[in-house]
Design an enzyme around this catalytic site. Structure first.
Site, PDB file in Angstrom:
ATOM      1  N   SER A  16       0.964  -1.142   0.137  1.00 12.75           N
ATOM      2  CA  SER A  16       0.154  -0.008   0.067  1.00 12.75           C
ATOM      3  C   SER A  16       0.980   1.169  -0.128  1.00 12.75           C
ATOM      4  O   SER A  16       1.782   1.527  -1.194  1.00 12.75           O
ATOM      5  CB  SER A  16      -1.175  -0.363   1.182  1.00 12.75           C
ATOM      6  OG  SER A  16      -0.490   0.201   2.282  1.00 12.75           O
ATOM      7  N   HIS A  43      -3.104  -0.834  -2.775  1.00 11.61           N
ATOM      8  CA  HIS A  43      -4.112  -0.091  -2.460  1.00 11.61           C
ATOM      9  C   HIS A  43      -4.299   1.297  -3.403  1.00 11.61           C
ATOM     10  O   HIS A  43      -3.419   2.124  -3.366  1.00 11.61           O
ATOM     11  CB  HIS A  43      -4.187   0.397  -0.928  1.00 11.61           C
ATOM     12  CG  HIS A  43      -4.241  -0.819  -0.123  1.00 11.61           C
ATOM     13  ND1 HIS A  43      -4.055  -0.604   1.259  1.00 11.61           N
ATOM     14  CD2 HIS A  43      -4.801  -2.026  -0.379  1.00 11.61           C
ATOM     15  CE1 HIS A  43      -4.157  -1.944   1.861  1.00 11.61           C
ATOM     16  NE2 HIS A  43      -4.371  -2.718   0.825  1.00 11.61           N
ATOM     17  N   ASP A 135      -2.987  -5.112   6.142  1.00 13.34           N
ATOM     18  CA  ASP A 135      -3.518  -5.976   5.104  1.00 13.34           C
ATOM     19  C   ASP A 135      -2.423  -7.010   4.494  1.00 13.34           C
ATOM     20  O   ASP A 135      -1.229  -6.476   4.320  1.00 13.34           O
ATOM     21  CB  ASP A 135      -4.217  -5.027   3.888  1.00 13.34           C
ATOM     22  CG  ASP A 135      -4.902  -5.771   2.706  1.00 13.34           C
ATOM     23  OD1 ASP A 135      -5.389  -6.946   2.994  1.00 13.34           O
ATOM     24  OD2 ASP A 135      -5.243  -5.148   1.584  1.00 13.34           O
TER      25      ASP A 135
END
Length: 341
Positions: A16, A43, A135
């Site tokens: 991300s 992301h 994540d």
């Protein structure tokens, strides 16, 4: 060229914050003859098309293209996730879906990793790079649980260390290294033999259930209520009940609609809900003060000074109480801070 079915040649990468530069360097370090398929989740904003494929294509000799629903897995190709779509790997190729968000994201790293684990087992190598929050940890756990390998960028090298650090703390990692070291290890491991065998235990069944939720968007039909006991919490996205899922030392949550959260992601959503509620309360109190003062002005114009003074005092009292509410919403210590944010 076919993707050989006896090699560790399914590489899934998640990142991300800071991920564009990390991905660019990692892919740039890989050899031109890298004989594996690479699938990448970064992301991205759901409201703007991703330009990641174009950026990465300038940094690697491998083919880079945005993933499309129904694409076949091709060695020597890097597939990138699209905005507002989960990227999933199935036995018959790539699927894109608008299934429920995981870890506040769509695309989510966990969705890609888990689907690859279920589809290809020990043939999968999962790689977690720089990023905030966590994540990728649950997905990496699924990859290891299905016999695959888990690689993580050295947190000291990562621009944002919390995604790598979370994976290291929760998953048995096979390689923690710099981007150069990860690329070298990948180039070696994709030549190693591996086999895929469908697992039938309860952990594997849970993973298949969660893949079905991301693919079909119907948590109740997929059996979401069988994933664990009902928790004390409600989903901040849809306010449904959350079931608690335990994997090793990890605890996660899913609602009956399908939204999924780690404890850290759940806290972030709860904080956001509180923040929105407090600002909404501030707006309501400000409107009340404006209305009270308008009433005071109306009474002043008709000479009802006692009433006007009473309304002015009510407005002053409301403003005094509003200050405490403003101080609360502006206090960063009340909400805390997520790592790297």
């Amino acid at each position: 060229m076919k993707l050989l079915d006896d090699r560790r040649n399914i590489v899934v990468i998640g990142t991300s914050a800071g991920g564009v530069e990390a991905l660019s360097k990692l892919l740039g370090f890989l050899p031109a003859e890298f004989d594996a398929v690479i699938l990448v989740v970064l992301h991205v904003s759901p409201s703007a098309p991703s330009q990641l494929d174009g950026i990465l294509a300038k940094r690697t000799s491998l083919r880079v293209r945005p993933a499309r629903d129904g694409d076949e897995l091709q060695p020597g190709t890097v597939f990138t996730a699209s905005a507002d779509r989960h990227l999933m790997v199935m036995r018959d190729g790539i699927r894109l879906t608008r299934g429920p968000k995981e870890s506040r994201s769509r695309p989510a790293v966990d969705v890609l990793f888990r689907s690859a684990a279920v589809a290809y087992g020990s043939r999968v190598i999962g790689v977690v790079l720089t990023g905030a929050l966590d994540d990728g940890t649950a997905g990496l756990w699924a990859i290891k649980d299905h016999g695959g390998l888990a690689f993580v960028q050295d947190p000291d090298e990562a621009s944002f260390s919390s995604m790598p650090q979370s994976a290291i703390e929760q998953v048995q990692i096979d390689c923690v290294g710099t981007l150069r070291a990860l690329a070298d290890r990948l180039a070696t491991e994709v030549l190693a033999p591996a086999s895929w065998k469908r697992r039938t235990d309860s952990d594997a069944e849970r993973a298949r259930t969660e893949v079905a939720i991301a693919l079909e968007g119907n948590g109740m039909a997929a059996g979401i209520m069988d994933l664990g006991p009902v928790s004390k919490y409600t989903c901040p996205d849809c306010h449904g009940v959350l079931v608690q899922i335990k994997e090793g030392t990890m605890v996660r949550f899913r609602c009956h609609t399908g939204h999924a959260f780690s404890p850290v992601a759940l806290m972030e959503e709860v904080n956001a809900e509180i923040d929105n509620g407090l600002w909404d309360a501030i707006r309501s109190v400000e409107e009340r003060i404006l209305l009270i003062r308008q009433l005071a002005e109306m009474h002043t114009k008709v000479g009802r000074m006692a009433n006007a003074e009473r309304f002015e005092q009510q407005a002053a009292d409301a403003e005094s109480r509003l200050k405490a509410l403003r101080d609360l919403v502006l206090d960063p210590g009340f909400f805390g801070h997520a790592p790297d944010e």
